[in-house]
Scaffold this motif. Structure first.
Motif, PDB file in Angstrom:
ATOM      1  N   ASN A 255       0.830  -1.203   0.000  1.00 33.18           N
ATOM      2  CA  ASN A 255       0.000   0.000   0.000  1.00 33.18           C
ATOM      3  C   ASN A 255       0.867   1.257   0.000  1.00 33.18           C
ATOM      4  O   ASN A 255       0.423   2.325   0.357  1.00 33.18           O
ATOM      5  CB  ASN A 255      -0.990  -0.001   1.176  1.00 33.18           C
ATOM      6  N   ARG A 328      -7.095   1.717   2.371  1.00 36.25           N
ATOM      7  CA  ARG A 328      -5.675   1.647   2.699  1.00 36.25           C
ATOM      8  C   ARG A 328      -5.151   0.217   2.659  1.00 36.25           C
ATOM      9  O   ARG A 328      -3.997  -0.031   2.945  1.00 36.25           O
ATOM     10  CB  ARG A 328      -5.413   2.274   4.058  1.00 36.25           C
TER      11      ARG A 328
ATOM     12  N   THR B 185      -5.639   6.140   7.534  1.00 34.21           N
ATOM     13  CA  THR B 185      -4.904   6.098   6.272  1.00 34.21           C
ATOM     14  C   THR B 185      -3.647   5.252   6.434  1.00 34.21           C
ATOM     15  O   THR B 185      -3.443   4.631   7.466  1.00 34.21           O
ATOM     16  CB  THR B 185      -4.569   7.536   5.821  1.00 34.21           C
ATOM     17  N   SER B 186      -2.840   5.202   5.392  1.00 38.11           N
ATOM     18  CA  SER B 186      -1.601   4.422   5.472  1.00 38.11           C
ATOM     19  C   SER B 186      -0.436   5.379   5.703  1.00 38.11           C
ATOM     20  O   SER B 186      -0.585   6.588   5.556  1.00 38.11           O
ATOM     21  CB  SER B 186      -1.395   3.654   4.172  1.00 38.11           C
ATOM     22  N   GLU B 392      -5.517  -2.392  14.588  1.00 43.82           N
ATOM     23  CA  GLU B 392      -5.386  -1.043  14.044  1.00 43.82           C
ATOM     24  C   GLU B 392      -4.047  -0.847  13.332  1.00 43.82           C
ATOM     25  O   GLU B 392      -3.989  -0.216  12.282  1.00 43.82           O
ATOM     26  CB  GLU B 392      -5.551  -0.002  15.163  1.00 43.82           C
ATOM     27  N   LYS B 395      -3.965  -2.638  10.043  1.00 40.90           N
ATOM     28  CA  LYS B 395      -4.749  -1.945   9.025  1.00 40.90           C
ATOM     29  C   LYS B 395      -3.922  -0.816   8.402  1.00 40.90           C
ATOM     30  O   LYS B 395      -4.013  -0.581   7.207  1.00 40.90           O
ATOM     31  CB  LYS B 395      -6.004  -1.337   9.637  1.00 40.90           C
ATOM     32  N   VAL B 396      -3.153  -0.123   9.241  1.00 36.11           N
ATOM     33  CA  VAL B 396      -2.288   0.927   8.707  1.00 36.11           C
ATOM     34  C   VAL B 396      -1.307   0.320   7.707  1.00 36.11           C
ATOM     35  O   VAL B 396      -1.000   0.908   6.681  1.00 36.11           O
ATOM     36  CB  VAL B 396      -1.520   1.623   9.849  1.00 36.11           C
ATOM     37  N   TYR B 397      -0.849  -0.889   7.997  1.00 36.83           N
ATOM     38  CA  TYR B 397       0.073  -1.554   7.080  1.00 36.83           C
ATOM     39  C   TYR B 397      -0.662  -2.150   5.884  1.00 36.83           C
ATOM     40  O   TYR B 397      -0.055  -2.810   5.056  1.00 36.83           O
ATOM     41  CB  TYR B 397       0.860  -2.642   7.823  1.00 36.83           C
ATOM     42  N   GLY B 398      -1.971  -1.986   5.855  1.00 39.40           N
ATOM     43  CA  GLY B 398      -2.726  -2.377   4.669  1.00 39.40           C
ATOM     44  C   GLY B 398      -3.040  -3.856   4.567  1.00 39.40           C
ATOM     45  O   GLY B 398      -3.385  -4.346   3.504  1.00 39.40           O
ATOM     46  N   LEU B 399      -2.936  -4.591   5.678  1.00 35.28           N
ATOM     47  CA  LEU B 399      -3.260  -6.012   5.592  1.00 35.28           C
ATOM     48  C   LEU B 399      -4.774  -6.189   5.524  1.00 35.28           C
ATOM     49  O   LEU B 399      -5.522  -5.445   6.147  1.00 35.28           O
ATOM     50  CB  LEU B 399      -2.703  -6.754   6.813  1.00 35.28           C
ATOM     51  N   PRO B 438       4.879  -7.918   7.257  1.00 34.61           N
ATOM     52  CA  PRO B 438       5.367  -7.008   8.284  1.00 34.61           C
ATOM     53  C   PRO B 438       4.898  -7.376   9.691  1.00 34.61           C
ATOM     54  O   PRO B 438       4.916  -6.520  10.575  1.00 34.61           O
ATOM     55  CB  PRO B 438       4.711  -5.702   7.859  1.00 34.61           C
TER      56      PRO B 438
END
Lengths: 393, 992
Positions: A255, A328, B185-186, B392, B395-399, B438
């Motif tokens: 991402n 995201r 967001t990322s 959380e 999610k930031v890492y987009g998984l 990650p």
């Protein structure tokens, strides 16, 4: 002349095709589903999986509970498109009028082909043999005087692989089957039928036209016809829309915006080169994104004029990606489709700016180097970071 | 020299990285003696800051940073007036829409020192703020010089800060992750104005000097400001709500009169004993100035007929006589000292339960009566625990969610996040799982996020009422529900001296209310809640004694029912003990208790405690036992002992417990008590960690238990219907229905003319209410009931259609649920469907007359066969959620009769034997063994009885994946009998 229609359906298409590609998948319980998608549903199940009670449409986690050794593979649309194309090629050898319905399934209008292939039932058999010998795919076929009955015939005949419904016997043939088998009837109507305890096709047939129209309105007429085996819809060959496609699946999902921009640039470089080599321009680009969880997003951009230049295309594609990329979650696949193709008119110097002319000359020079020394002999810095190289086809 | 005047802790939600402890400790280690805490738009951690700063030897400076869009100002408190103004400004920042930054700050600037680096703001403020109270805030970086020039040009003093958001430089990574979580967001798409620069760490004075080589004055100014900000928070003691007495008496005299009048109502006459106790209590209440508090609580309690005063307040005769509590403290030996005593400094708290569905009205009343300005609810600080932290960050890492769930689903929500790496690498449930990049990075960050406050929510019932506006004490924020909350959670609220009243929702009080109403309507029997005494009712006691108490308040869980059965007691005093001893941390004392209860001799923990714990068989059972033991054994004074008791139930406490342990051991050893005994006693004290009850509280609960059990014993149908209607019991509706069937009640399906919204009962029959119907619109139901109430029952199906004009989708649900089966018993359900569709088509036709399809009269309705019985059962499941007309096990009758199995109600005759049972899962409770292995207690039922089973780890690992609420089982296991109660130790299960 009496109509003759074949409905042909490759058994568990997705599973069969995957097994051709990878022989290690044979003989084991296998389903096609998106393993990483939330509430993923089973698309296709192999015979072995069906034996455990797994059916298409059930949730994947339920399927896993039903069969602990279950193997799961992701749908592979590229593979399916290739296989479908191969099947389609065979089908067109039997009839000029072929209507593909999704992957691995099609109607053939065989009316008037008796002199070429013998009676339609034999033609269907030959067709199945041909698919087996050329593609190693098993299929079922229904032969009847219309699409409706041929479809039902191919759906209900397991384990036999060919069913011929002779002319005049249509209504009698379909009568005992459940209303769920009727193609082209809305799911909601089917549910209403079941709620009225109208379980089988013959139950519909036993009602008068006025009964059916009173309850179902216009659809009542259609119900009346199909329940009596009547279907006049023609076999429609598909219309072809010229389009170019470039896509890439990321080696590891990401991402990171910079990374995705690089991949996008790679796709534009490849597509633009193809456009130039075929002397065409595009006036619409469509961006498809598939996220890690297989959810998809897409957007399109109509360009102010047809073009085949990398930079110009990337300028629009980049803002398109900004717009499309709303989540995201990591991205696993990017695809760019180039539509509204037109022959490239040599872009004369009359209407172009000096800068643009430079751009065109630069692109020409790069293309000449590529043609002489290989596609990847020269790359733009941004394209270097992309995971896929350039191919000259 | 330099003092940090702009410092953010993790109470700047999703901005600051470190806890207050970490900041204070780092400040001290870096040679500072003062530190300001200026969290963004709040004083969320103020009370802890004041405490911790003092503990670490730092002088705290109170403040906050107010931000609105891209404007910001740091406000530091100079005086108490300044503090009140700061609270007011913060409250307005949250409550006022739109918030006018400038006007508010200028208006409430007294007692504050203002720093800002927003030039537009400074320009507007500089004429209105007293010179010397306004500074230009300089932070290292590109804008510093520009701001300095500006400051010189407008002749404002400048002060250096570092906008601290973390302690160490490398915490910047976590700061960015927090910002990405907050902005949804990322990392690569995080806007630059949402993050602080990497240099925003807690620099030492020398390091700050390096950043300001050209303007040392700015550093010196920070010290000057700090010298002026010396305000310490002091509200002058406990802050009570106040109540105006209209009779002209003083509040105390009024309370006294009310109490004695109440005593006459409760006891008939005031005996010497009562008078002595009453006078004693009143004396202390007067001394402490608590009279208005009691009157306020009494005023609130009066708003509902059925309440349950819980907590220590039930030990007070005054609360009993005022009607706040309902257990007689004299009869049941409840000690007032646990509630109030002279040594105790902090305010008492009175908690009151209301029927859950009346609570919002009560709150409305309180807000209205005491004023929205003076009333607010307490906040909860929601913190990141392991699951949320991992989710959380991932999610930031987009998984994708599914991948995240493979990790989080197996993390118990109780795990602290700081153990995650350890858990995922060692716990058996992760045995076959790989954690590629990650993930290791995510785990590492998640561990650091442990305990971080994330957002505020409303505390379930805590209300604060103050005599002056609340924002004289603490800032307020609005909540989406429409009420305001204060920025502190209950512990800080209490520490600050604000008195809270807990108004809690209780389902069982509503169950009792509804059942009593139904009984009054059915049999004309009125039971007065306040004077009703079921403690000696024979049938009630029999149910309590046998644990036959599904649906009964607090005694319905499998654990509680087993304990009742094992104890074989039925009296109030023992039930009080049991509802206390059942707490989670005291599990292994229960068996010891049972042995002693059944007559096994025991040695007291220590002769000094013999008399003290006699009543509970030598086992510490109630919360107050902790203080009593500490006093008797280790000579704690009452205030100290009380503190120990409180610390055990508090969150921010782990360090202090160690202090108390030292003290406890030291003093006990001095009294020559052997170390082994002290160990034993201290362990027992630790079993009160988390939550535990005092005796008065348990007694209050037990009384409600008896009342609801009385209803179960004498009016079973009305009682069970009320239990189902109020939802939220320990079991599912399905389980209550099967229990009702076992109790011999008849459960009837919904009927168009008989059912109401809720379940109704009369004469040992329960009629399923329309509330049970899935996917039907509530409006349709309301309409059909009100139409029926107005114009009488529906005569036939068409009458219903005509009068109600329902959405066909809703009518179909009613047909499928069998609601017309009685009314239209000659017509099959498919035929009703046909009629419905016909009616619908015709009525839409009359609405759009242009459609020409129905110009001819419709053909006669064809004869339609009814659904087969399997379809009908399917429809029942679909429309009602589960089978109600029969137990699902009866569907397997053919298969069951061929088997050799034991029926559940015969289990006790097979003690010690290996048996096979049929079972349907009712409820399950997972737990861990001492070795941290998973095991589970599962309740099954067959058509004869409910029974308890246990899956020990080995069996659990093998079969846990098979456990579901929707399939019948064959269960093999051994029957164990303990103190007369039977459980099955499962060895294997299979689907039937």
């Amino acid at each position: 002349m009496e109509r003759q229609v074949i409905h042909i359906d490759v058994n568990s298409f997705a599973v069969s095709v995957a097994r051709i590609k990878d022989a290690s998948l044979r003989g084991r319980p296998l389903v096609v589903a998106y393993p990483r998608m939330e509430r993923s549903l089973v698309h296709t199940a192999s015979q072995e999986a069906r034996a455990c009670g797994i059916r298409p449409g059930i949730p994947l986690n339920v399927a896993r509970k039903l069969c602990r050794e279950l193997m799961v593979i992701s749908p592979d649309p590229i593979l399916y498109a290739r296989a479908s194309q191969a099947i389609y090629t065979i089908l067109t050898e039997f009839s000029p009028i072929v209507e593909p319905v999704g992957y691995g399934s099609a109607y053939l209008d065989m009316t008037g082909t008796t002199r070429l292939f013998g009676i339609t039932r034999d033609a269907a058999y030959k067709l199945q043999q041909e698919i087996v010998s050329r593609l190693r795919l098993e299929s079922t076929a229904g032969v009847a005087s219309n699409k409706l009955v041929s479809k039902i015939a191919s759906a209900v005949i397991q384990p036999v692989s060919l069913q011929n419904v002779i002319s005049g016997a249509e209504e009698k043939f379909i009568a005992p089957f459940r209303v769920g088998y009727l193609p082209g009837i809305d799911q909601q109507i089917k549910q209403q039928l079941v709620e009225l305890n109208i379980q089988r096709i013959r139950d519909i047939a036993s009602l008068s036209l006025s009964h059916l129209t009173t309850i179902f309105g216009r659809i009542g007429i259609r119900l009346y016809q199909v329940s009596h085996g009547i279907d006049k819809t023609p076999v429609n060959p598909p219309r072809q829309i010229p389009m170019l496609l470039e896509e890439c699946t990321l080696a590891d999902d990401s991402n990171d915006l910079d990374r995705l921009r690089a991949e996008l640039y790679g796709l534009i470089e490849r597509g633009a080169l193809r456009l130039r080599l075929s002397q065409r321009t595009t006036q619409k680009i469509v961006l498809d994104i598939e996220y890690s969880d297989h959810k998809k997003a897409y957007g399109q951009k109509k360009l102010p004029r047809g073009t085949y230049l990398d930079r110009e295309l990337f300028y629009y594609a980049e803002s398109l990606m900004e717009r499309v990329l709303q989540r995201r979650t990591r991205v696993r696949r990017l695809a760019v489709r180039y539509a509204v193709l037109a022959p490239a008119v040599p872009q004369g110097s009359l209407f172009t700016s000096k800068q643009e002319q430079q751009n065109i000359r630069l692109t020409d020079a790069v293309d000449r180097i590529r043609l002489k020394y290989g596609a990847n002999a020269i790359r733009s810095a941004m394209g270097m970071a992309a995971s896929c190289g350039i191919v000259i086809q | 020299m330099f003092v940090h005047l702009n410092v953010h802790s993790y109470y700047s939600f999703c901005r600051g990285v470190n806890s207050i402890e970490e900041l204070c400790r780092a400040a001290r280690d870096r040679g500072m003696d003062r530190l300001a805490l200026t969290d963004t738009n709040g004083l969320y951690g103020l009370i802890w800051f004041l405490q911790i700063a003092r503990e670490t030897g730092i002088v705290p400076i109170i403040g906050a940073e107010i931000t609105v869009e891209n404007l910001r100002a740091t406000l530091l408190v100079r005086t108490m007036e300044g503090y009140r103004n700061l609270c007011r400004i913060i409250s307005l920042r949250h409550l006022e829409k739109p918030f006018s930054f400038l006007n508010t700050i200028v208006r409430y600037s007294a007692g504050l020192i203002i720093l800002s680096d927003s030039v537009p703001l400074l320009n507007l403020m500089r004429n209105d703020i007293i010179p010397g109270d306004l500074y230009v805030e300089l932070r290292p970086g590109a804008r510093r010089l520009q701001l300095l020039t500006y400051a010189k040009s407008v002749k404002l003093p400048a002060v250096a800060t570092n906008g601290v958001y973390f302690v160490d430089q490398n915490d910047h990574a976590l700061h960015r992750v927090l910002r990405a979580i907050d902005c949804n967001t990322s990392l690569s798409r995080l806007p630059s104005d949402e993050i602080q620069p990497p240099s925003s760490w807690l620099k030492s004075a020398d390091e700050m000097a390096v950043d300001f080589p050209d303007y040392p004055e700015a550093l010196a100014n920070s010290v000057r400001i700090a010298d002026r900000c010396t305000c310490d928070l002091n509200f002058g003691g406990t802050i009570f709500p106040s109540l105006k007495v209209t009779t002209g008496e003083s509040t105390f005299d009024y309370l006294k009169r009310e109490s004695y009048e109440g005593a006459i109502r409760r006891y008939g006459a005031v005996t010497k004993q009562i008078q002595k106790r009453m006078d004693y209590e009143l004396k202390i209440i007067k001394q402490k100035g608590f009279a208005p508090y009691f009157l306020v609580v009494q005023d609130i309690v009066r708003q509902s007929k059925r309440t349950c005063g819980r907590g220590s307040a039930a030990a007070s005769l005054v609360s009993y006589c005022l009607g706040i509590t309902h257990v007689d403290p004299i009869e049941h030996d409840l000690f007032f000292e646990r509630f109030l005593n002279q040594g105790r400094e902090d305010p008492p708290d009175i908690d009151v339960d209301f029927p859950w569905d009346e609570r919002d009205e009560i709150l409305d009343y309180v807000f209205q009566k005491y004023g929205a300005e003076r009333t607010a609810m307490i906040a909860n600080h929601v913190t990141f625990k392991s699951r949320a932290a991992v989710r959380e960050i991932a999610k930031v890492y987009g998984l994708p969610n599914t991948e995240i769930k493979t990790v989080t689903d197996k993390l118990s929500s109780f795990y602290r996040a700081n153990r995650i790496s350890d858990i995922v690498h060692s716990h058996p449930v992760y045995k076959h799982q790989q954690f590629p990049e990650p993930w290791p990075e995510i785990f590492e960050l998640a561990e650091k996020l442990d305990g971080h406050p994330r957002n505020l929510s409303i505390h379930c019932g805590g209300v604060v009422i103050t005599p002056d506006p609340i924002d004289h004490y603490v800032p307020m924020e609005p909540m989406p529900k429409g009420v305001n909350i204060i920025q502190w959670e209950k512990d800080q609220t209490e520490e600050a001296g604000l008195v809270k009243i807990d108004l809690l929702g209780n389902r069982s009080l509503a169950v009792i209310r509804d059942a009593l109403a139904n009984i009054a309507a059915n049999y004309n029997v009125e039971i007065d809640y306040a004077t009703w005494n079921p403690l000696y009712d024979r049938e009630t006691r029999r149910l309590i004694q046998t644990g036959d108490t599904i649906g009964v308040f607090y005694v319905e869980s499998p654990a509680m029912r087993l304990l009742q059965k094992k104890s074989g007691t039925s009296d109030f005093e023992h039930l009080v003990i049991h509802s206390s001893i059942i707490r989670p941390a005291a599990n292994h004392y229960i068996n010891e208790y049972l042995r002693r209860l059944h007559g096994e001799p025991y040695d007291p923990l220590h002769p000094l405690l013999e008399e003290l714990l006699k009543e509970t068989y030598g086992i510490m059972c109630y919360q107050e036992d902790v203080s009593k033991v500490a006093i008797a054994l280790a000579d704690f004074d009452p205030a100290e002992a009380d503190q120990l008791r409180k610390i055990l139930s508090k969150k921010r406490a782990s360090t202090k417990i160690e202090d108390f342990k030292g003290k406890f051991y030291e003093r006990a050893l001095k009294k020559n008590i052997p170390r082994s005994s002290i160990d034993k006693i201290w362990n027992m004290i630790l079993s009160f960690t988390g939550y535990s009850f005092c005796k008065a509280h348990s007694a209050s609960f037990a009384l409600v238990s008896y009342k609801s059990c009385y209803l179960r014993a004498h009016y079973p149908a009305e009682f069970m219907a009320a239990v189902i209607n109020n939802q939220g019991g320990y079991y599912s509706t399905f389980a209550y229905i099967s229990e009702a069937r076992r109790m011999g009640l008849i459960v009837e399906l919904p009927d168009i003319n008989e059912s109401r919204w809720e379940y109704t009962a009369s004469d040992r029959r329960i009629r399923v209410g329309f509330m049970q119907l899935k996917n039907i619109k509530a409006d349709t139901i309301d309409h059909l009931i009100s139409e029926r109430d107005r114009n009488g029952p529906y005569q036939h199906f068409h009458d219903f259609l005509k009068r109600v004009d329902p959405d066909p989708a809703d009518a179909r649900i009613l047909i499928k649920a069998g609601a017309f089966d009685w009314l239209e018993h000659d017509t099959s359900r498919p035929e009703l469907m046909w009629r419905l569709l016909l009616w619908h088509n015709q009525s839409t036709h009359t609405k759009n007359t242009t459609l020409a399809l129905f110009d001819e009269p419709p053909p006669p309705i064809p004869r339609m066969q009814n659904y087969d019985s399997a379809t009908m059962l399917e429809h029942e499941c679909e429309t009602l959620g589960f089978l109600i007309s029969r137990h699902p096990l009866t569907l397997y009758h053919e298969r069951i009769i061929k088997m050799k199995y034991i029926r559940a109600h015969d289990l006790c005759r097979h003690s010690g034997e290996f048996v096979i049972l049929i079972g349907w899962l009712v409820t399950r409770k997972m737990t861990r063994t001492k070795d941290d292995e998973m095991m589970e207690f599962v309740s099954f039922e067959d058509t004869t009885a409910i029974y308890e089973t246990v899956f020990f780890p080995e069996v659990y690992n093998k079969f846990c994946y098979m456990l579901t609420y929707s399939k019948p089982y064959l269960i093999r296991g051994r029957v164990l009998q303990e103190f007369g109660a039977v459980t099955v130790q499962v060895e294997g299960i299979e689907f039937l």
